[in-house]
Design a protein around this motif. Structure first.
Motif, mmCIF file in Angstrom:
data_model
loop_
_atom_site.group_PDB
_atom_site.id
_atom_site.type_symbol
_atom_site.label_atom_id
_atom_site.label_comp_id
_atom_site.label_asym_id
_atom_site.label_seq_id
_atom_site.Cartn_x
_atom_site.Cartn_y
_atom_site.Cartn_z
ATOM 1 N N LYS A 59 0.917 -0.833 -0.096
ATOM 2 C CA LYS A 59 0.036 0.360 -0.288
ATOM 3 C C LYS A 59 0.591 0.856 -0.020
ATOM 4 N N VAL A 60 1.942 0.988 0.644
ATOM 5 C CA VAL A 60 2.755 2.387 1.014
ATOM 6 C C VAL A 60 4.748 2.811 0.400
ATOM 7 N N VAL A 61 5.184 3.013 0.151
ATOM 8 C CA VAL A 61 5.921 3.625 0.347
ATOM 9 C C VAL A 61 6.799 4.890 0.767
ATOM 10 N N ALA A 62 8.244 4.462 2.126
ATOM 11 C CA ALA A 62 8.774 5.568 2.451
ATOM 12 C C ALA A 62 10.160 5.774 2.224
ATOM 13 N N PHE A 63 10.468 7.272 2.280
ATOM 14 C CA PHE A 63 12.111 6.415 1.450
ATOM 15 C C PHE A 63 12.143 8.268 2.585
ATOM 16 N N LYS A 64 13.558 8.463 2.165
ATOM 17 C CA LYS A 64 14.456 9.713 2.843
ATOM 18 C C LYS A 64 13.827 10.988 1.877
ATOM 19 N N ASP A 65 13.802 11.780 2.863
ATOM 20 C CA ASP A 65 13.369 13.244 2.536
ATOM 21 C C ASP A 65 15.283 13.922 1.687
ATOM 22 N N ILE A 66 14.851 14.239 0.400
ATOM 23 C CA ILE A 66 16.145 14.520 0.064
ATOM 24 C C ILE A 66 16.520 16.202 0.748
ATOM 25 N N ASN A 67 16.090 16.659 1.606
ATOM 26 C CA ASN A 67 16.420 18.131 1.918
ATOM 27 C C ASN A 67 15.429 17.761 3.350
ATOM 28 N N PRO A 68 16.036 17.067 4.219
ATOM 29 C CA PRO A 68 15.912 16.826 5.380
ATOM 30 C C PRO A 68 15.928 17.863 6.679
ATOM 31 N N GLU A 69 14.838 17.970 6.798
ATOM 32 C CA GLU A 69 14.414 19.309 8.418
ATOM 33 C C GLU A 69 14.938 17.957 9.689
ATOM 34 N N ALA A 70 15.608 17.487 10.147
ATOM 35 C CA ALA A 70 16.000 17.028 11.344
ATOM 36 C C ALA A 70 16.813 15.716 10.947
ATOM 37 N N PRO A 71 17.655 14.723 11.845
ATOM 38 C CA PRO A 71 18.499 13.596 11.411
ATOM 39 C C PRO A 71 17.311 12.861 10.850
ATOM 40 N N VAL A 72 16.070 12.310 11.475
ATOM 41 C CA VAL A 72 15.646 11.660 10.582
ATOM 42 C C VAL A 72 14.115 12.688 9.782
ATOM 43 N N HIS A 73 13.898 12.151 8.366
ATOM 44 C CA HIS A 73 13.065 12.919 7.625
ATOM 45 C C HIS A 73 12.610 11.799 6.290
ATOM 46 N N ILE A 74 11.511 11.149 6.864
ATOM 47 C CA ILE A 74 10.939 9.951 6.101
ATOM 48 C C ILE A 74 9.520 10.657 5.395
ATOM 49 N N ILE A 75 9.627 10.498 3.601
ATOM 50 C CA ILE A 75 7.731 10.713 3.309
ATOM 51 C C ILE A 75 7.508 9.307 3.289
ATOM 52 N N ILE A 76 6.622 9.397 3.645
ATOM 53 C CA ILE A 76 5.711 8.293 3.326
ATOM 54 C C ILE A 76 3.943 8.125 2.359
ATOM 55 N N ILE A 77 4.576 7.824 1.598
ATOM 56 C CA ILE A 77 3.278 7.583 0.068
ATOM 57 C C ILE A 77 2.258 6.282 0.048
ATOM 58 N N PRO A 78 1.090 6.702 -0.432
ATOM 59 C CA PRO A 78 -0.319 5.305 -0.828
ATOM 60 C C PRO A 78 0.927 5.670 -1.966
ATOM 61 N N LYS A 79 0.362 4.172 -2.742
ATOM 62 C CA LYS A 79 1.029 3.913 -4.152
ATOM 63 C C LYS A 79 -0.034 4.275 -4.587
ATOM 64 N N GLU A 80 -1.166 4.213 -4.898
ATOM 65 C CA GLU A 80 -3.084 5.124 -5.041
ATOM 66 C C GLU A 80 -2.441 6.585 -5.074
ATOM 67 N N HIS A 81 -2.678 6.998 -5.877
ATOM 68 C CA HIS A 81 -2.584 8.621 -6.517
ATOM 69 C C HIS A 81 -3.647 9.214 -5.590
ATOM 70 N N ILE A 82 -3.250 9.932 -4.385
ATOM 71 C CA ILE A 82 -4.349 10.594 -4.308
ATOM 72 C C ILE A 82 -3.417 12.091 -3.665
ATOM 73 N N GLU A 83 -3.930 13.066 -4.388
ATOM 74 C CA GLU A 83 -3.553 14.918 -4.325
ATOM 75 C C GLU A 83 -3.500 15.123 -3.334
ATOM 76 N N SER A 84 -4.320 15.658 -2.515
ATOM 77 C CA SER A 84 -4.543 15.245 -0.916
ATOM 78 C C SER A 84 -5.747 14.732 0.159
ATOM 79 N N VAL A 85 -4.907 15.094 1.397
ATOM 80 C CA VAL A 85 -5.888 15.063 2.383
ATOM 81 C C VAL A 85 -7.059 15.880 1.953
ATOM 82 N N ARG A 86 -7.323 16.603 0.870
ATOM 83 C CA ARG A 86 -9.172 16.969 0.685
ATOM 84 C C ARG A 86 -10.121 16.065 0.202
ATOM 85 N N GLU A 87 -8.862 15.060 -0.827
ATOM 86 C CA GLU A 87 -9.466 13.597 -1.498
ATOM 87 C C GLU A 87 -9.603 11.945 -1.010
ATOM 88 N N ILE A 88 -9.831 12.604 0.667
ATOM 89 C CA ILE A 88 -9.645 11.548 1.493
ATOM 90 C C ILE A 88 -11.423 11.153 1.493
#
Length: 113
Positions: free
Chosen positions: A23-52
């Motif tokens: 269902k998801v992929v998680a990867f390191k942010d290329i411009n981290p704002e903290a020592p750990v900065h991971i982006i978690i995305i659904p595999k399905e394209h959903i534009e934003s919370v507004r589309e939930i």
């Protein structure tokens, strides 16, 4: 579709993956704002919370459970972490694909300072 996160899901753009399931992929942010900065995305394209809606709402709880697992795996679960979602242009969303930031590894007091 010209979505950078969809291309990461497809594997046409490389990423430093830390987690993936059906269902998801998680990867390191290329411009981290903290020592750990991971982006978690659904595999399905959903534009934003507004589309939930009723048909796809369970992906949000799956993302939260995934963030919890990654935080534990990366050793930030006990000290604490932050999960952030930006929605829309004025909300700071720069990629039009639902995503959550998992941040930790430092004091995450608000406001940042």
């Amino acid at each position: 579709m010209d979505c950078i996160f969809c291309k990461i899901v497809e594997g046409t753009i490389p990423s430093a993956k830390v987690y993936e399931d059906e269902k998801v992929v998680a990867f390191k942010d290329i411009n981290p704002e903290a020592p750990v900065h991971i982006i978690i995305i659904p595999k399905e394209h959903i534009e934003s919370v507004r589309e939930i809606d009723e048909n796809n709402a369970l992906i949000v709880s799956h993302i939260i459970l995934t963030a919890k697992k990654i935080a534990k795996d990366l050793g930030i679960s006990e000290s604490g972490f932050r999960i952030v979602n930006n929605c829309g242009k004025d909300g700071g969303q720069t990629v039009p694909h639902l995503h959550f930031h998992l941040l930790g590894g430092r004091d995450m007091q608000w406001p940042p300072g």
